[in-house]
Design a protein around this motif. Structure first.
Motif, PDB file in Angstrom:
ATOM      1  N   ALA A  31      -2.526 -17.483  18.573  1.00 40.46           N
ATOM      2  CA  ALA A  31      -2.949 -17.383  17.179  1.00 40.46           C
ATOM      3  C   ALA A  31      -1.843 -16.712  16.377  1.00 40.46           C
ATOM      4  O   ALA A  31      -0.980 -16.022  16.925  1.00 40.46           O
ATOM      5  CB  ALA A  31      -4.250 -16.584  17.062  1.00 40.46           C
ATOM      6  N   GLU A  32      -1.875 -16.921  15.072  1.00 37.73           N
ATOM      7  CA  GLU A  32      -0.915 -16.267  14.186  1.00 37.73           C
ATOM      8  C   GLU A  32      -1.601 -15.850  12.894  1.00 37.73           C
ATOM      9  O   GLU A  32      -2.628 -16.421  12.510  1.00 37.73           O
ATOM     10  CB  GLU A  32       0.270 -17.172  13.874  1.00 37.73           C
ATOM     11  CG  GLU A  32      -0.079 -18.412  13.075  1.00 37.73           C
ATOM     12  CD  GLU A  32       1.144 -19.256  12.756  1.00 37.73           C
ATOM     13  OE1 GLU A  32       1.245 -19.711  11.597  1.00 37.73           O
ATOM     14  OE2 GLU A  32       1.991 -19.480  13.642  1.00 37.73           O
ATOM     15  N   CYS A  33      -1.039 -14.860  12.218  1.00 33.50           N
ATOM     16  CA  CYS A  33      -1.549 -14.382  10.930  1.00 33.50           C
ATOM     17  C   CYS A  33      -0.376 -14.126   9.987  1.00 33.50           C
ATOM     18  O   CYS A  33       0.703 -13.712  10.414  1.00 33.50           O
ATOM     19  CB  CYS A  33      -2.347 -13.086  11.100  1.00 33.50           C
ATOM     20  SG  CYS A  33      -3.913 -13.260  11.963  1.00 33.50           S
ATOM     21  N   ASP A  34      -0.611 -14.356   8.717  1.00 35.42           N
ATOM     22  CA  ASP A  34       0.401 -14.152   7.678  1.00 35.42           C
ATOM     23  C   ASP A  34       0.449 -12.673   7.290  1.00 35.42           C
ATOM     24  O   ASP A  34      -0.577 -12.072   6.995  1.00 35.42           O
ATOM     25  CB  ASP A  34       0.055 -15.007   6.456  1.00 35.42           C
ATOM     26  CG  ASP A  34       1.193 -15.098   5.453  1.00 35.42           C
ATOM     27  OD1 ASP A  34       1.850 -14.074   5.187  1.00 35.42           O
ATOM     28  OD2 ASP A  34       1.425 -16.196   4.910  1.00 35.42           O
ATOM     29  N   ILE A  35       1.652 -12.085   7.304  1.00 33.72           N
ATOM     30  CA  ILE A  35       1.822 -10.707   6.846  1.00 33.72           C
ATOM     31  C   ILE A  35       2.921 -10.635   5.783  1.00 33.72           C
ATOM     32  O   ILE A  35       3.656  -9.640   5.682  1.00 33.72           O
ATOM     33  CB  ILE A  35       2.149  -9.754   8.004  1.00 33.72           C
ATOM     34  CG1 ILE A  35       3.396 -10.223   8.767  1.00 33.72           C
ATOM     35  CG2 ILE A  35       0.971  -9.604   8.951  1.00 33.72           C
ATOM     36  CD1 ILE A  35       3.990  -9.146   9.676  1.00 33.72           C
ATOM     37  N   SER A  36       3.036 -11.671   4.978  1.00 35.37           N
ATOM     38  CA  SER A  36       4.071 -11.681   3.949  1.00 35.37           C
ATOM     39  C   SER A  36       3.882 -10.502   2.998  1.00 35.37           C
ATOM     40  O   SER A  36       2.773 -10.248   2.525  1.00 35.37           O
ATOM     41  CB  SER A  36       4.026 -12.983   3.156  1.00 35.37           C
ATOM     42  OG  SER A  36       4.313 -14.087   3.989  1.00 35.37           O
ATOM     43  N   PRO A  37       4.954  -9.759   2.712  1.00 36.44           N
ATOM     44  CA  PRO A  37       4.846  -8.639   1.780  1.00 36.44           C
ATOM     45  C   PRO A  37       4.766  -9.121   0.337  1.00 36.44           C
ATOM     46  O   PRO A  37       4.987 -10.303   0.050  1.00 36.44           O
ATOM     47  CB  PRO A  37       6.146  -7.866   2.020  1.00 36.44           C
ATOM     48  CG  PRO A  37       7.112  -8.923   2.464  1.00 36.44           C
ATOM     49  CD  PRO A  37       6.308  -9.920   3.259  1.00 36.44           C
ATOM     50  N   GLU A  38       4.461  -8.212  -0.552  1.00 35.84           N
ATOM     51  CA  GLU A  38       4.416  -8.536  -1.972  1.00 35.84           C
ATOM     52  C   GLU A  38       5.811  -8.403  -2.585  1.00 35.84           C
ATOM     53  O   GLU A  38       6.616  -7.578  -2.146  1.00 35.84           O
ATOM     54  CB  GLU A  38       3.459  -7.587  -2.700  1.00 35.84           C
ATOM     55  CG  GLU A  38       2.015  -7.666  -2.238  1.00 35.84           C
ATOM     56  CD  GLU A  38       1.144  -6.614  -2.890  1.00 35.84           C
ATOM     57  OE1 GLU A  38       1.639  -5.931  -3.822  1.00 35.84           O
ATOM     58  OE2 GLU A  38      -0.020  -6.463  -2.468  1.00 35.84           O
ATOM     59  N   ILE A  39       6.072  -9.222  -3.589  1.00 41.66           N
ATOM     60  CA  ILE A  39       7.313  -9.074  -4.352  1.00 41.66           C
ATOM     61  C   ILE A  39       7.319  -7.681  -4.990  1.00 41.66           C
ATOM     62  O   ILE A  39       6.320  -7.215  -5.512  1.00 41.66           O
ATOM     63  CB  ILE A  39       7.425 -10.168  -5.426  1.00 41.66           C
ATOM     64  CG1 ILE A  39       7.601 -11.539  -4.760  1.00 41.66           C
ATOM     65  CG2 ILE A  39       8.589  -9.886  -6.374  1.00 41.66           C
ATOM     66  CD1 ILE A  39       7.594 -12.699  -5.728  1.00 41.66           C
ATOM     67  N   GLY A  40       8.452  -7.005  -4.893  1.00 43.21           N
ATOM     68  CA  GLY A  40       8.566  -5.648  -5.418  1.00 43.21           C
ATOM     69  C   GLY A  40       8.456  -4.583  -4.354  1.00 43.21           C
ATOM     70  O   GLY A  40       8.839  -3.430  -4.587  1.00 43.21           O
ATOM     71  N   MET A  41       7.934  -4.943  -3.181  1.00 49.42           N
ATOM     72  CA  MET A  41       7.926  -3.988  -2.076  1.00 49.42           C
ATOM     73  C   MET A  41       9.340  -3.789  -1.553  1.00 49.42           C
ATOM     74  O   MET A  41      10.233  -4.606  -1.795  1.00 49.42           O
ATOM     75  CB  MET A  41       7.020  -4.478  -0.944  1.00 49.42           C
ATOM     76  CG  MET A  41       5.542  -4.341  -1.209  1.00 49.42           C
ATOM     77  SD  MET A  41       4.557  -4.826   0.254  1.00 49.42           S
ATOM     78  CE  MET A  41       2.939  -4.244  -0.238  1.00 49.42           C
ATOM     79  N   GLU A  42       9.542  -2.698  -0.825  1.00 44.77           N
ATOM     80  CA  GLU A  42      10.854  -2.450  -0.250  1.00 44.77           C
ATOM     81  C   GLU A  42      11.160  -3.441   0.870  1.00 44.77           C
ATOM     82  O   GLU A  42      10.269  -3.875   1.589  1.00 44.77           O
ATOM     83  CB  GLU A  42      10.934  -1.023   0.306  1.00 44.77           C
ATOM     84  CG  GLU A  42      11.020   0.043  -0.754  1.00 44.77           C
ATOM     85  CD  GLU A  42      11.367   1.404  -0.170  1.00 44.77           C
ATOM     86  OE1 GLU A  42      12.299   1.479   0.675  1.00 44.77           O
ATOM     87  OE2 GLU A  42      10.706   2.386  -0.544  1.00 44.77           O
ATOM     88  N   GLN A  43      12.436  -3.755   0.960  1.00 44.71           N
ATOM     89  CA  GLN A  43      12.916  -4.585   2.068  1.00 44.71           C
ATOM     90  C   GLN A  43      13.707  -3.691   3.017  1.00 44.71           C
ATOM     91  O   GLN A  43      14.557  -2.916   2.574  1.00 44.71           O
ATOM     92  CB  GLN A  43      13.803  -5.714   1.537  1.00 44.71           C
ATOM     93  CG  GLN A  43      14.108  -6.785   2.557  1.00 44.71           C
ATOM     94  CD  GLN A  43      14.753  -8.011   1.900  1.00 44.71           C
ATOM     95  OE1 GLN A  43      15.882  -7.930   1.444  1.00 44.71           O
ATOM     96  NE2 GLN A  43      14.050  -9.117   1.865  1.00 44.71           N
ATOM     97  N   PRO A  44      13.446  -3.755   4.321  1.00 45.14           N
ATOM     98  CA  PRO A  44      14.057  -2.806   5.255  1.00 45.14           C
ATOM     99  C   PRO A  44      15.482  -3.198   5.623  1.00 45.14           C
ATOM    100  O   PRO A  44      16.005  -4.209   5.189  1.00 45.14           O
ATOM    101  CB  PRO A  44      13.134  -2.910   6.469  1.00 45.14           C
ATOM    102  CG  PRO A  44      12.704  -4.347   6.452  1.00 45.14           C
ATOM    103  CD  PRO A  44      12.542  -4.695   4.999  1.00 45.14           C
ATOM    104  N   GLY A  45      16.089  -2.329   6.453  1.00 43.28           N
ATOM    105  CA  GLY A  45      17.380  -2.663   7.024  1.00 43.28           C
ATOM    106  C   GLY A  45      18.549  -1.938   6.396  1.00 43.28           C
ATOM    107  O   GLY A  45      19.708  -2.248   6.681  1.00 43.28           O
ATOM    108  N   ASN A  46      18.267  -0.934   5.539  1.00 45.60           N
ATOM    109  CA  ASN A  46      19.323  -0.146   4.926  1.00 45.60           C
ATOM    110  C   ASN A  46      18.939   1.328   4.959  1.00 45.60           C
ATOM    111  O   ASN A  46      17.780   1.674   5.164  1.00 45.60           O
ATOM    112  CB  ASN A  46      19.542  -0.579   3.473  1.00 45.60           C
ATOM    113  CG  ASN A  46      20.198  -1.936   3.368  1.00 45.60           C
ATOM    114  OD1 ASN A  46      21.408  -2.071   3.492  1.00 45.60           O
ATOM    115  ND2 ASN A  46      19.391  -2.968   3.139  1.00 45.60           N
ATOM    116  N   TYR A  47      19.933   2.183   4.696  1.00 42.25           N
ATOM    117  CA  TYR A  47      19.663   3.621   4.609  1.00 42.25           C
ATOM    118  C   TYR A  47      19.339   4.028   3.178  1.00 42.25           C
ATOM    119  O   TYR A  47      19.214   5.199   2.866  1.00 42.25           O
ATOM    120  CB  TYR A  47      20.864   4.407   5.124  1.00 42.25           C
ATOM    121  CG  TYR A  47      21.033   4.298   6.627  1.00 42.25           C
ATOM    122  CD1 TYR A  47      20.289   5.086   7.493  1.00 42.25           C
ATOM    123  CD2 TYR A  47      21.943   3.402   7.175  1.00 42.25           C
ATOM    124  CE1 TYR A  47      20.435   4.986   8.872  1.00 42.25           C
ATOM    125  CE2 TYR A  47      22.102   3.291   8.550  1.00 42.25           C
ATOM    126  CZ  TYR A  47      21.343   4.091   9.386  1.00 42.25           C
ATOM    127  OH  TYR A  47      21.493   3.974  10.760  1.00 42.25           O
TER     128      TYR A  47
END
Length: 505
Positions: A31-47
């Motif tokens: 099974a799978e579920c959608d966890i798409s974030p909202e526009i304007g939320m933070e995007q990870p991968g940086n300090y």
């Protein structure tokens, strides 16, 4: 546990029985579920903070549940940079309450998508114990997880596993391995100055050679129902998720195209669970290439498409059948963190009390990280590190919660008693980069060895995780992959008895 017999490049798995006292039947469900974030939320991968500007493709939770009639396990992939251990513990508890799967039997691996939602870095309340300055640095000047999004992720992780459990049907499974060596490269290089550099740049005249290996193996487990319909698969491959198809957009990263390659053949209703291998020093960037880099979308398609195509070849090649055993083990290690020198902390404090000269000011950012680490050490001088081994017949997944260097993954494969061994990084928590002791030695260096609030475990950490994972694997008995029956004995007659010379007239 019995060892079942055969020998080939293929494995089997199956799962759950609604009546646990009934005759043993292998079953599998996905099974799978959608966890798409909202526009304007933070995007990870940086300090530092960056924000999602658009949505390119869905971020998902994908789950596969396997059951041999005695044991059940859940293999879960999440499109996320990382997953915090507290979230994992909450999810496991809820899964046990809702569908009875043992918490230690649930493996949750983050794909390390740098284009996903805000699950990682500074967690809610993590620095509430610290000074006002440290709290400002943590919550206002660093990448932070979003409490609202974390709740969504927790609920969808539980939902995906429970739905996969409910969808379990009698199944035939297989396991195999492919080879894809054109898309992933070690990003660390020995340099002429005697140190190691991360991404030294194409054409750099001071570059000598890569400082570590790659792992081109594409590991695959597939499952079909008894009517031959493809249910889903688990794919294991080692490469950073740093190739988003569109700048500023939320995306599953190259996993999006990996999934499309498999679904293009088997249909849109199958589930593709991706578990990233030991990829701490492996990315899609070829620093030795003589050519310019592909545009983002084409690059993401290139990586994901080729890995997905190789996984599809493995699926089409594997023999299918029922196979046991299903098993699992976990071990918690207490590993000390590296401690910055007092004078370094003081210097860092002096730097961060001033505003950055520009943005991003990396000199300022690294000082901020030392200050945050110093505050973290006040509450957590050691880290809880879970190592897990999850068995599906002849295959074993050995996990670490680290951006684990590729060399460790290869050593785990070489030392494992299983014919198929799939290392999984960033699973069941996150303790940052875990380099080799060589990388932290006199000829080491580079980005991954920096001391930060994210990456800070003592040099022996990676070796200890490797030893613990192999110890767990050796406690289990490998099953044997299914294979087709041998060909019947030769009857003495060729095809339609046509063993004649050419007829020219």
């Amino acid at each position: 546990m019995k060892r079942l017999g055969c020998l080939l490049s293929i494995a089997v798995v199956v799962v759950v029985v609604s009546d646990r006292t009934s005759a043993q039947t292998f079953k599998a469900g996905f099974a799978e579920c959608d966890i798409s974030p909202e526009i304007g939320m933070e995007q990870p991968g940086n300090y530092f903070k960056i924000y999602i500007e658009s949505l390119h493709d869905p971020c998902k939770v994908r789950a596969g549940v396997f059951d041999d009639g005695k044991q059940r396990i859940a293999l879960v992939g999440i499109d996320a940079l990382s997953i915090d251990r507290a979230v994992v513990l909450n999810v496991r508890k809820a899964i046990q309450e809702k569908c009875g799967i043992d918490p230690d039997a649930v493996l949750i691996g983050a794909s390390h998508s740098h284009s996903s939602g805000p699950t990682s870095s500074v967690q809610p309340g993590e620095y509430d114990h610290a000074s006002t300055l440290v709290q400002k640095l943590a919550y206002e000047k660093s990448s932070t997880a979003n409490p609202k999004y974390l709740k969504l992720v927790e609920s969808k992780l539980v939902q995906a596993v429970c739905e996969a459990n409910d969808r379990c049907v009698p199944a035939d499974c297989g396991v195999g391995r492919g080879h894809e060596d054109q898309v992933a490269f070690n990003r660390r290089f020995h340099m002429k100055n005697g140190l190691t550099c991360t991404h030294p740049g194409q054409g750099n005249p001071d570059l000598i050679e890569p400082a570590g290996p790659v792992d081109p193996e594409v590991g695959v487990i597939g499952a079909w129902d008894k009517q031959g319909k493809f249910l889903g698969c688990v794919v294991n491959f080692a490469c950073h998720g740093t190739v988003p198809p569109m700048a500023g957009a939320s995306s599953a990263n190259y996993v999006c195209y990996l999934e499309r390659a498999i679904r293009g053949y088997y249909g849109q209703d199958c589930t593709v669970v991706f578990l990233n291998g030991a990829s701490g020093d492996i990315t899609q960037v070829d620093n030795l290439s003589k050519y310019t880099r592909r545009p983002p979308k084409l690059w993401s398609e290139f990586v994901g498409g080729r890995v997905g195509a190789e996984a599809l070849k493995v699926l089409l090649s594997m023999d299918r059948g029922e196979m046991a055993p299903i098993d699992y083990r976990t071990k918690i290690l207490q590993i000390k963190r590296r401690v910055p020198r007092p004078e370094r902390v003081q210097q860092a404090l002096e730097i961060v009390r001033q505003e950055p000269k520009k943005w991003p000011d990396y000199h300022w950012l690294w000082a901020k990280e030392i200050v945050l680490l110093d505050a973290k050490l006040q509450r957590a001088p050691t880290a809880d590190v879970e190592v897990q081994a999850v068995q599906v017949g002849p295959a074993v997944f050995i996990t670490t919660p680290a951006e684990y260097f590729c060399q460790f993954g290869l050593e785990i494969k070489a030392g494992s008693p299983f014919p198929f061994t799939f290392p999984v990084s960033l699973a069941n928590g996150c303790v940052g980069y875990v380099p080799t002791e060589e990388a932290l030695g006199p000829r080491g260096g580079g980005y991954e060895t920096r001391l930060t609030s994210y990456s800070n475990l003592e040099p022996s950490a990676g070796r200890r995780m490797e030893e613990a994972g192999l110890e767990l694997a050796r406690q289990m008995t490998p099953g044997i992959a299914p294979c087709r029956p041998p060909a019947p004995p030769f009857t003495g007659n060729s095809w339609i008895d046509d063993n004649n010379p050419p007829e020219l007239d």
